[in-house]
Design an enzyme around this catalytic site. Structure first.
Site: not given
Ligand code: GLU
Length: 496
Positions: A254-256, A258
């Protein structure tokens, strides 16, 4: 003759392009190129509520940066309304779709009463005749409701059958029990088609031969399959790509992740509300490395070889090498790919990158030395963002010394050693890497000094830290006057 290969990348402009989305685009591109086919881009913007300003540009710029050239498009679904209207009329007249007038509140009540009994409300053949739609109402009542302007939706009339049996190239037979499929809305009350409808109509009308998309779309396959059957259209082949998994633990990347692990999740910078989030490009990754890394995320080339150019990948790619199970995202691996691609990068590209940085920082340089500098820094260069840092010692004396390194090296004798080095440099008749090395070696031997320690002191004087390109190569390039100056400067520093 088999059908021309035509594939499409069909992102929704609901946000920036994620690295996983780029992988989907890449597999489509590789499949098209390998089969002399077309790579089409279609922006799926039917959901105006979820539209995010700037995302279409981010998607297209990311594709361009990655080197994925579009053969056709970008098409935009918002510009293809007439086609969807025509096709929904066709489906209605074929009897595979119907108008529905149930309000949100009414549907909410049905849902609640089913839940109370421990069930789930599914709008399909179980109950559609008890609901408010053109199947249950009289013709003239339907007409009145349509004309009333109160709004309606068009639903798919899911056929009554046991299983919808579909085929996915990677998974083989995939079956969905038809009794849990609801009569999906194909046309919304705002007069726009839904994702499912526009997607299938477009794939058919654009003559898409293979639908290659993320596994998250597999649950939609049953409905899409039935839509093709309702229209009696020939189906494309479906390939649902394996998920990209988190670097550690369970679940989808997920983006999180990153933020959590400190790696970029976008190919290029995404700016929203004045705030920018850097992508792989800004962090110093080459597009070639990013693409190479993504290609091996869920695809196996069938050999031990790992480093490929985009061109090589287009020759090698085959759907047979795709895995059906998830692929774990390893941010360290992409760093390794980057180093490998910097080793392969053209000299011209690296020279230009360095010159750009130098010009921007206002550092003066002798252009004739740039090629040699590139040769010297290339083997250790990991990120393009470090190109200036890695070459700083060729242009400027160290601004500071790595204190920890210096503390380990220096002793009471260091000043004297450096003075000796300075004399050797000054007296050297041919100021070349090999000559200097030999002279320093002799000096260490004759003075009973540890060669490593002498080298360390010189490196500290010249570079300011204990790592970097070949020491005597650097010294040859900065030339005598500058080399002596730097050695003297460290000697002075130690003598303070
Ligand atoms: N618009 C969908 C998405 O954003 C495309 C799904 C498909 O490729 O069919 O991923």
């Amino acid at each position: 003759m088999s059908k021309r290969v035509r594939v499409r990348f069909a992102p929704s402009p609901t946000g920036p392009l994620h690295i996983g989305g780029l992988r989907t685009a890449l597999f489509n591109y590789l499949f098209a190129k390998k089969n002399n086919g077309d790579f089409i881009v279609r922006i799926e913007d039917t959901d105006q509520k979820r539209y995010v300003e700037g995302s279409e540009k981010h998607i297209l710029d990311s594709l361009e940066w990655s080197g994925l050239k579009i053969d056709e498009g970008p098409y935009r679904q918002s510009e293809r309304d007439a086609l969807y209207k025509e096709k929904i009329e066709e489906l209605l007249s074929l009897g595979h779709a119907y108008y529905a007038f149930d309000s949100k509140e009414e549907l909410g009540l049905h849902r609640k009463s089913h839940e109370k009994k421990g069930g789930t409300f599914i709008y399909n053949y179980h109950n559609r005749l008890k609901l408010k739609n053109s199947l249950s109402l009289e013709k003239d009542e339907t007409k009145k409701l349509i004309e009333s302007g109160k709004g309606y939706v068009v639903r798919f009339k899911t056929p009554k059958k046991d299983d919808v049996v579909c085929f996915d190239v990677l998974r083989g037979r995939v079956a969905f029990p038809a009794n849990v499929l609801d009569d999906k809305v194909l046309y919304k009350s705002d007069g726009n088609p839904t994702y499912h409808f526009a997607n299938v109509v477009d794939d058919f009308s654009m003559k898409i031969s293979h639908v290659i998309r993320g596994e998250e779309w597999l649950p939609s396959l049953g409905l899409h399959w039935l839509l093709y059957e309702a229209f009696d259209w020939e189906k494309p082949k479906f390939i649902h790509l394996p998920l990209i998994l988190k670097p550690v633990g369970k679940g989808k990347l997920s983006k999180r992740d990153g933020d959590r692990f400190g790696f970029p999740v976008y190919p290029i910078k995404w700016v929203s509300q004045g705030e920018g989030i850097e992508g792989y490009r800004e962090k110093g990754y080459l597009p070639e490395a990013t693409v190479n890394f993504l290609a091996l995320l869920g695809w196996n080339p069938g050999s031990e070889k790992e480093i490929f150019s985009l061109n090589e990948l287009t020759k090698l790619f085959s759907a047979k090498g795709l895995n059906s199970s998830g692929a774990r995202f390893d941010p360290e691996k992409i760093a390794w790919f980057n180093q490998q691609h910097i080793l392969l990068a053209s000299r011209e590209f690296l020279e230009n990158s360095l010159q750009e940085e130098l010009n921007e920082s206002g550092i003066r340089y002798d252009i004739s030395k740039i090629p040699k500098i590139i040769d010297l820094i290339r083997p250790r260069l990991d990120l393009m963002t470090n190109v200036l840092r890695a070459s700083a010692c060729f242009f400027e004396a160290p601004k500071a010394y790595d204190q920890r390194g210096l503390d380990k090296l220096k002793d009471n004798n260091s000043f004297k050693v450096l003075k000796g080095v300075s004399v050797i440099f000054q007296n050297s008749s041919e100021f070349s890497s090999a000559n200097l090395r030999a002279a320093i070696q002799d000096y260490a031997k004759a003075s009973f000094l540890n060669f490593g320690t002498v080298l360390g002191l010189i490196r500290m004087a010249v570079v300011g830290e204990l790592s970097g390109a070949g020491l005597f190569d650097i010294i040859e390039l900065i030339e005598k006057t500058e080399a002596v100056k730097r050695v003297e400067a460290l000697a002075d520093y130690l003598n303070r």
